[in-house]
Design an enzyme around this catalytic site. Structure first.
Site, PDB file in Angstrom:
ATOM      1  N   ARG A 269       0.863  -1.200   0.000  1.00 41.48           N
ATOM      2  CA  ARG A 269       0.000   0.000   0.000  1.00 41.48           C
ATOM      3  C   ARG A 269       0.884   1.229   0.000  1.00 41.48           C
ATOM      4  NH1 ARG A 269       0.053   2.113   5.181  1.00 41.48           N
ATOM      5  NH2 ARG A 269      -0.296   0.513   6.749  1.00 41.48           N
ATOM      6  N   HIS A 273      -2.249   3.949   6.166  1.00 39.48           N
ATOM      7  CA  HIS A 273      -3.305   2.969   6.409  1.00 39.48           C
ATOM      8  C   HIS A 273      -4.678   3.575   6.124  1.00 39.48           C
ATOM      9  CE1 HIS A 273      -5.799  -0.031   8.382  1.00 39.48           C
ATOM     10  NE2 HIS A 273      -6.336   0.950   9.069  1.00 39.48           N
ATOM     11  N   TYR A 282       6.246   4.784  11.093  1.00 36.19           N
ATOM     12  CA  TYR A 282       6.633   3.377  11.231  1.00 36.19           C
ATOM     13  C   TYR A 282       7.261   2.743   9.991  1.00 36.19           C
ATOM     14  CZ  TYR A 282       1.985   2.774   9.128  1.00 36.19           C
ATOM     15  OH  TYR A 282       0.896   2.861   8.312  1.00 36.19           O
TER      16      TYR A 282
HETATM   17  C1  LIG Z   1     -11.359  -6.513  15.686  1.00 42.41           C
HETATM   18  C2  LIG Z   1     -10.609  -5.280  15.327  1.00 42.41           C
HETATM   19  N1  LIG Z   1      -9.424  -5.005  15.924  1.00 42.41           N
HETATM   20  C3  LIG Z   1      -8.746  -3.879  15.590  1.00 42.41           C
HETATM   21  C4  LIG Z   1      -9.251  -3.003  14.671  1.00 42.41           C
HETATM   22  C5  LIG Z   1      -8.465  -1.759  14.277  1.00 42.41           C
HETATM   23  N2  LIG Z   1      -7.913  -1.955  12.941  1.00 42.41           N
HETATM   24  C6  LIG Z   1      -8.505  -1.435  11.855  1.00 42.41           C
HETATM   25  S1  LIG Z   1      -7.691  -1.823  10.444  1.00 42.41           S
HETATM   26  C7  LIG Z   1      -6.528  -2.705  11.283  1.00 42.41           C
HETATM   27  C8  LIG Z   1      -5.374  -3.363  10.556  1.00 42.41           C
HETATM   28  C9  LIG Z   1      -5.787  -4.434   9.619  1.00 42.41           C
HETATM   29  O1  LIG Z   1      -4.678  -4.785   8.829  1.00 42.41           O
HETATM   30  P1  LIG Z   1      -4.811  -5.793   7.642  1.00 42.41           P
HETATM   31  O2  LIG Z   1      -5.761  -6.867   7.984  1.00 42.41           O
HETATM   32  O3  LIG Z   1      -3.436  -6.198   7.261  1.00 42.41           O
HETATM   33  O4  LIG Z   1      -5.475  -4.934   6.456  1.00 42.41           O
HETATM   34  P2  LIG Z   1      -4.874  -3.643   5.727  1.00 42.41           P
HETATM   35  O5  LIG Z   1      -5.493  -2.464   6.431  1.00 42.41           O
HETATM   36  O6  LIG Z   1      -3.409  -3.670   5.846  1.00 42.41           O
HETATM   37  O7  LIG Z   1      -5.309  -3.703   4.306  1.00 42.41           O
HETATM   38  C10 LIG Z   1      -6.781  -2.675  12.657  1.00 42.41           C
HETATM   39  C11 LIG Z   1      -5.919  -3.328  13.656  1.00 42.41           C
HETATM   40  C12 LIG Z   1     -10.500  -3.315  14.091  1.00 42.41           C
HETATM   41  N3  LIG Z   1     -11.054  -2.534  13.155  1.00 42.41           N
HETATM   42  N4  LIG Z   1     -11.149  -4.454  14.422  1.00 42.41           N
END
Ligand SMILES: Cc1ncc(C[n+]2csc(CCOP(=O)(O)OP(=O)(O)O)c2C)c(N)n1
Ligand SMILES: [Mg+2]
Length: 368
Positions: A269, A273, A282
């Site tokens: 990406r 985020h 980071y």
């Molecule tokens: C159950 C839960 N825990 C934490 C969060 C906060 N959160 C939102 S996005 C994210 C990261 C997800 O990363 P990934 O699955 O790798 O997807 P990416 O955003 O990198 O595409 C987190 C921890 C959430 N939305 N739901």
């Protein structure tokens, strides 16, 4: 030599790749896609990228309140969409899938309506921006809680099997999602039931600020499929043709009754985020710059150019057209105006109980 395209081996050491970084076709089989299809892939990738850039303007001008940049994921998302029987199969997407929405054929006006949360929004302004869905196109609405859509996708796939609908449930998520309990429960259940579910990880190596090595010790995400007794495919997700062919193979294998599968599409990406994140905290800028040099759109353009299917004239024409279409769709969505307040009482229960009816009248009187 024409080799059976369904011969992709799961658990390959190297990611499956059909296009070299220079855009050369390096597959052991012949391409069976016509010119229009190839150009369609390219158009969708460019439209997805330009939509991502437009979203940055929406957030900076205060027209929307949340974006989750998808630039860098385009090849993976376009490959997924085109391998599906769109409108027949079901998609269970996540918040970074706006490029996937474009390739699924969600109208741009609906996409912008969703971002504005106004009267042009099919979800009636009730969802968080960047959380799309489409009832018409069998696209489940996005849920913010990471991996919470995996069990519903498994359930839908089991229902498809029981009712013999010949559909497949395709479910996307990030690398971070694969460390959630819901992910394991859902995939295990779909696997045990032999359900036509294809689980697809868009592995960008970060879960917000947490890098891959800090959230899993699995060598690859595809390896996790071993635990459920299903095949796992690791794919170069910056290669639209590898993403498409592996997804097509896996979807059709599930449709034919072979059960669930896991696909890992390795992407990057470019943006933060989300609009609530500062990625300079980071990861070094040099890492992002290096990733941009491996851009999936530039790579596929080289492939098209080598085949005499693309040039600067076609590029300029395409970009001008998309820019026009995006602006027209945004204006149309903006013109729809605010979502009427009384919409909040719709669609909750099959018939409105007396107390909601009273509240609805109060709201309407107040706004009159
Ligand atoms: C159950 C839960 N825990 C934490 C969060 C906060 N959160 C939102 S996005 C994210 C990261 C997800 O990363 P990934 O699955 O790798 O997807 P990416 O955003 O990198 O595409 C987190 C921890 C959430 N939305 N739901
Ligand atoms: Mg991630």
């Amino acid at each position: 030599m024409i080799k059976d395209k369904t011969a992709f081996e799961p658990f390959s050491l190297e990611p499956i790749r059909l296009l070299s970084p220079e855009g050369e076709w390096i597959a052991p089989f012949e391409l069976d896609l016509d010119e229009a299809t190839l150009k369609g892939f390219y158009r969708d990738m460019v439209a997805a990228r330009m939509l991502d850039e437009k979203f940055v303007i929406l957030i900076r001008t205060g027209k929307t309140s949340f974006i989750a940049p998808h630039a860098g994921h385009e090849a993976a998302q376009v490959g997924i969409a085109h391998a599906m029987q769109r409108g027949h199969d079901w998609l269970f997407p996540y918040y970074r899938d706006m490029g996937l929405m474009v390739a699924m054929g969600v109208p741009m006006v609906e996409i912008f309506g969703q971002m504005l949360g106004n009267a042009a929004d099919p979800a009636k302004g009730r969802q968080m921006p960047s959380h799309p869905g489409s009832k018409k196109l069998n696209i489940f609405t996005v849920c913010s809680a990471i991996a919470s859509h995996i069990p519903p996708a498994a359930g839908a796939a089991i229902s498809m099997k029981l009712r013999r609908t010949n559909q497949v449930a395709v479910c996307t998520f990030g690398d971070g999602a694969t460390s959630e309990g819901d992910w394991h429960a859902g995939i295990n259940f779909a696997a045990v039931q032999g359900a036509p579910a294809v689980f697809v990880c868009e592995n960008n190596h970060y879960a917000i600020s947490v890098d891959y090595a800090h959230q899993t010790s699995a060598h690859t995400i595809a390896d996790k499929a071993h635990a459920y007794g299903i095949p796992g495919y690791r794919v170069d997700g910056l290669d639209v043709l590898a993403s498409y062919y592996v997804m097509r193979h896996v979807i059709e294998r599930s449709r034919a009754g072979a059960g669930a599968a896991l696909v890992e599409l390795e992407v990057y990406r470019y943006g933060p985020h989300s609009s609530a994140d500062d990625d300079t905290r980071y990861r070094p800028k040099s890492e992002v710059d290096a990733a941009r040099k491996r851009d999936p759109i530039a790579r596929f353009r080289k492939f098209l150019e080598q085949r005499g299917l693309w040039d600067n004239v076609a590029e300029n024409k395409l970009r001008t057209q998309i820019a026009h279409d995006l602006e027209a769709a945004l204006q149309e969505a903006e013109a729809a105006g605010e979502a009427p307040a009384e919409w909040m009482f719709d669609d909750v229960l099959s018939s409105r109980p007396w107390h909601l009816e009273e509240q609805r009248k109060l709201v309407l009187d107040e706004l009159r």
